[in-house]
Enzyme design. Structure first.
Site, short mmCIF file in Angstrom:
data_model
loop_
_atom_site.label_atom_id
_atom_site.label_comp_id
_atom_site.label_asym_id
_atom_site.label_seq_id
_atom_site.Cartn_x
_atom_site.Cartn_y
_atom_site.Cartn_z
N GLY A 46 52.99 35.20 66.97
CA GLY A 46 54.04 35.62 67.79
C GLY A 46 53.72 37.48 68.16
O GLY A 46 52.78 37.46 66.97
N GLN A 51 54.87 46.50 70.64
CA GLN A 51 53.68 46.42 69.15
C GLN A 51 52.56 47.33 70.09
O GLN A 51 51.84 47.14 69.12
CB GLN A 51 54.03 45.42 68.77
CG GLN A 51 54.87 44.76 67.66
CD GLN A 51 54.23 43.45 66.88
OE1 GLN A 51 54.71 42.47 67.99
NE2 GLN A 51 53.79 43.20 65.57
N CYS A 92 53.86 40.69 59.63
CA CYS A 92 53.60 41.65 60.99
C CYS A 92 52.94 42.12 60.77
O CYS A 92 51.64 42.99 60.26
CB CYS A 92 55.07 42.75 60.86
SG CYS A 92 55.18 43.36 62.49
N LEU A 93 51.73 42.10 62.05
CA LEU A 93 50.71 42.65 62.77
C LEU A 93 50.89 43.65 63.15
O LEU A 93 49.78 44.69 62.64
CB LEU A 93 50.10 41.82 63.40
CG LEU A 93 50.25 40.69 64.13
CD1 LEU A 93 50.16 40.00 65.53
CD2 LEU A 93 49.01 40.43 63.11
N HIS A 134 61.61 37.53 64.63
CA HIS A 134 61.26 38.79 64.03
C HIS A 134 60.68 39.54 65.58
O HIS A 134 60.80 40.72 65.26
CB HIS A 134 60.55 38.40 64.02
CG HIS A 134 58.97 38.50 63.24
ND1 HIS A 134 59.21 39.74 61.55
CD2 HIS A 134 58.23 39.68 64.03
CE1 HIS A 134 58.39 40.24 61.87
NE2 HIS A 134 57.37 40.71 62.72
N GLU A 135 60.29 38.67 66.38
CA GLU A 135 59.90 38.95 67.77
C GLU A 135 60.97 40.36 68.72
O GLU A 135 60.84 41.51 69.03
CB GLU A 135 58.86 38.57 68.86
CG GLU A 135 57.87 37.77 67.99
CD GLU A 135 57.17 38.11 67.14
OE1 GLU A 135 56.90 39.51 67.51
OE2 GLU A 135 56.25 38.06 66.76
N HIS A 138 61.80 43.09 67.05
CA HIS A 138 61.08 44.22 68.02
C HIS A 138 61.24 44.79 69.22
O HIS A 138 60.87 46.26 69.22
CB HIS A 138 59.55 43.68 68.09
CG HIS A 138 58.62 43.88 66.27
ND1 HIS A 138 58.20 44.54 65.88
CD2 HIS A 138 58.05 42.74 66.29
CE1 HIS A 138 57.08 44.47 64.99
NE2 HIS A 138 57.23 43.27 65.42
#
Ligand code: K2U
Ligand code: ZN
Length: 177
Positions: A46, A51, A92-93, A134-135, A138
């Site tokens: 994702g 991000q 998380c990226l 999660h996204e 963000h």
């Protein structure tokens, strides 16, 4: 298509609140395509526009085993969430190398638009339910480490800032060489 640089925690831009998309045009489709390429390259399942320092409500997700089921969520909202909750070891990226348990509703129903502006609703469970929540965090300027204790969060912040300093030192050495 292009790979986009991913912001790393604790970059303050990760805490900006994303604005709703109002124009469904080729620019939006190009953004979604670039986000998807960046997500697959990372690799991740994702990615939120926040991000990649684009503060609009756009998310791409692909939790399929074959990485061939890309979903684009524009202006997503959760219209139902189960009382049942689950704990998942999230990563998380934007917080590389850190994984920790986060509790969230086990199932959610999401209403969103696709890249063409068509409204859809999707029932999510398992990894997809974790990922979409999660996204969407963000897009609200929230990073998953904010669910952890202040002690853990500060240790993560210190670790990532140290790594960033080391990386910059190495890059300076390379340029000087
Ligand atoms: O927001 C991101 O950085 C993308 C995450 C999405 C994600 C977070 C937590 C739980 C599931 C997905 C990255 O994909 S983190 C890498 C990853 C890959 C597979 C499964 C879980 C996490
Ligand atoms: Zn993340």
């Amino acid at each position: 298509m292009s790979l986009l640089p991913i912001l790393r925690y604790p970059d303050p831009r990760l805490h900006k609140v994303a604005k709703p998309v109002t124009v469904f045009d080729e620019r939006l489709k190009r953004l979604a395509a670039d986000m998807a390429e960046t997500m697959y390259d990372a690799p991740g399942v994702g990615l939120a526009a926040t991000q990649v320092d684009v503060h609009e409500q756009v998310i791409v997700i692909d939790v399929s085993d074959a990485h061939d089921e890309l979903r684009v969520f524009v202006n997503p909202e959760i219209v139902w969430a189960s009382d049942e909750r689950q704990v998942y070891d999230e990563g998380c990226l934007s917080v590389p190398g850190i994984y920790d348990g986060v509790e969230r509703p086990a199932r959610v129903r999401v209403k969103a638009k696709d890249a063409e502006g068509k409204v859809f609703e999707l029932d999510c469970e398992g990894l997809l339910a974790v990922c979409i929540q999660h996204e969407m965090d963000h897009l609200k300027g929230k990073v998953f480490v904010e669910y952890l204790s202040p002690l853990k969060r500060n240790r993560i912040k210190t670790k990532l800032l140290k790594e960033e300093r080391e990386q910059k030192k190495q890059q300076t050495k390379k340029v000087a060489a």
